[in-house]
Write an enzyme that holds these catalytic residues in place. Structure first.
Site, PDB file in Angstrom:
ATOM      1  N   ASP A  92     -12.731  -0.018 -15.312  1.00  0.00           N
ATOM      2  CA  ASP A  92     -12.242  -1.120 -14.482  1.00  0.00           C
ATOM      3  C   ASP A  92     -12.488  -2.492 -15.094  1.00  0.00           C
ATOM      4  O   ASP A  92     -11.894  -3.480 -14.651  1.00  0.00           O
ATOM      5  CB  ASP A  92     -12.926  -1.089 -13.106  1.00  0.00           C
ATOM      6  CG  ASP A  92     -12.492   0.083 -12.242  1.00  0.00           C
ATOM      7  OD1 ASP A  92     -11.524   0.769 -12.623  1.00  0.00           O
ATOM      8  OD2 ASP A  92     -13.128   0.303 -11.197  1.00  0.00           O
ATOM      9  N   LYS A 138     -12.541  -5.683  -5.901  1.00  0.00           N
ATOM     10  CA  LYS A 138     -11.157  -5.203  -5.956  1.00  0.00           C
ATOM     11  C   LYS A 138     -10.985  -4.073  -4.947  1.00  0.00           C
ATOM     12  O   LYS A 138     -11.949  -3.430  -4.515  1.00  0.00           O
ATOM     13  CB  LYS A 138     -10.783  -4.703  -7.357  1.00  0.00           C
ATOM     14  CG  LYS A 138     -11.651  -3.558  -7.909  1.00  0.00           C
ATOM     15  CD  LYS A 138     -11.272  -2.175  -7.439  1.00  0.00           C
ATOM     16  CE  LYS A 138     -12.133  -1.078  -8.072  1.00  0.00           C
ATOM     17  NZ  LYS A 138     -11.952   0.248  -7.434  1.00  0.00           N
TER      18      LYS A 138
END
Length: 284
Positions: free
Chosen positions: A137, A12
């Site tokens: 996350d 990401k």
């Protein structure tokens, strides 16, 4: 039930990352726009009938007991009271200490894959409850879509993002997230946004000043990348920096220009943003 699965765990980038406060328990509150990119780790999971969860092979710099992929499997096994076990083998392509979420993504892909391998059929929200203690996350990756994250990362709003090509520059540095968040000089009072639609150049990364001050290689890589893209920024707590482009050709031209200006030791990679996680269909 399938005895073996080989799955991907995508990286990401944080298109922006604002630190809005610090809670009494020490966790920081954030607002961040997460995009998935097609730089991936590959994970092979093999069902075991003896109940053991173990890692096959090694991951340089990561002890098996500290590996988020192993911790995720054990957490799900305990939560679901599963008798079966699993062997996990990782092929790492996402660099460690880069701010690209590799460990968190591995954990999420393990949860999603085991949801199928162990025949659990848990909904995504239930997997996210297991994911949250593993790291801020991890729920994002379980969610499976680009998202605006609030709170400590657990309040997620799925968003639609245009496809972009992302030039990643990985300096010769490893950044420990904990040290950046603990820094006295970290800005912790960015105002909260009230919107869910953002321009390409919106925001900044509040962690960048601390990381760049402590890691000259990150500072130098970011300065070099900004010569081809003024809106270049750092992802997560670093060390990776990135810039986005509308075309693959544009990203490759920028890569060539940046590579000529960088010193030895940096790694560059062009990735594409993803509109969905490769394992989106593994949970309801």
């Amino acid at each position: 039930m399938t005895p073996r699965l080989t799955v991907s765990a995508p990286a990401k980038v944080n298109l922006f990352l604002h630190v809005t406060g610090r809670r009494t328990d020490g966790y920081h509150t954030l607002e961040s726009l997460f995009a998935l990119v097609d730089l991936v780790d590959t994970i092979t999971l093999t069902r075991r009938d003896d109940g053991v969860v173990l890692r096959r092979g090694s991951v340089p710099g990561v002890d098996a007991e500290d590996d988020l992929a192993i911790r995720a499997a054990r957490a799900l096994k305990a939560a679901a009271r599963v008798a079966a076990g699993v062997s996990i083998e990782l092929v790492k392509r996402i660099p460690l200490g880069a701010g690209l979420g590799g460990g968190s993504s591995d954990a999420a892909s393990v949860l999603l894959a085991l949801n199928r391998l162990w025949g659990l059929d848990w909904p995504r929200a239930r997997l996210a409850e297991v994911a949250m203690p593993l790291g801020a996350d991890v729920p994002f990756f379980v969610g499976g879509r680009p998202a605006l994250a609030r709170g400590i990362g657990e309040v997620l709003t799925a968003v639609t993002l245009p496809t972009r090509w992302v030039l990643l520059v990985q300096p010769n540095a490893h950044v420990a997230s904990g040290s950046v968040f603990a820094a006295d000089e970290l800005t912790r009072d960015s105002p909260s946004t009230k919107i869910d639609v953002f321009s390409e150049a919106y925001g900044r990364n509040d962690l960048a000043a601390v990381t760049c001050a402590r890691h000259p290689a990150v500072r130098a890589a970011l300065a070099t990348l900004r010569t081809v893209s003024p809106d270049a920024r750092m992802t997560g707590s670093g060390a990776c920096v990135f810039a986005t482009f509308e075309s693959h050709d544009g990203a490759q031209r920028a890569r060539a220009a940046v590579a000529a200006a960088l010193s030895s030791g940096e790694v560059t990679h062009v990735a594409r943003t993803l509109d969905r996680h490769p394992l989106l269909g593994f949970a309801r």
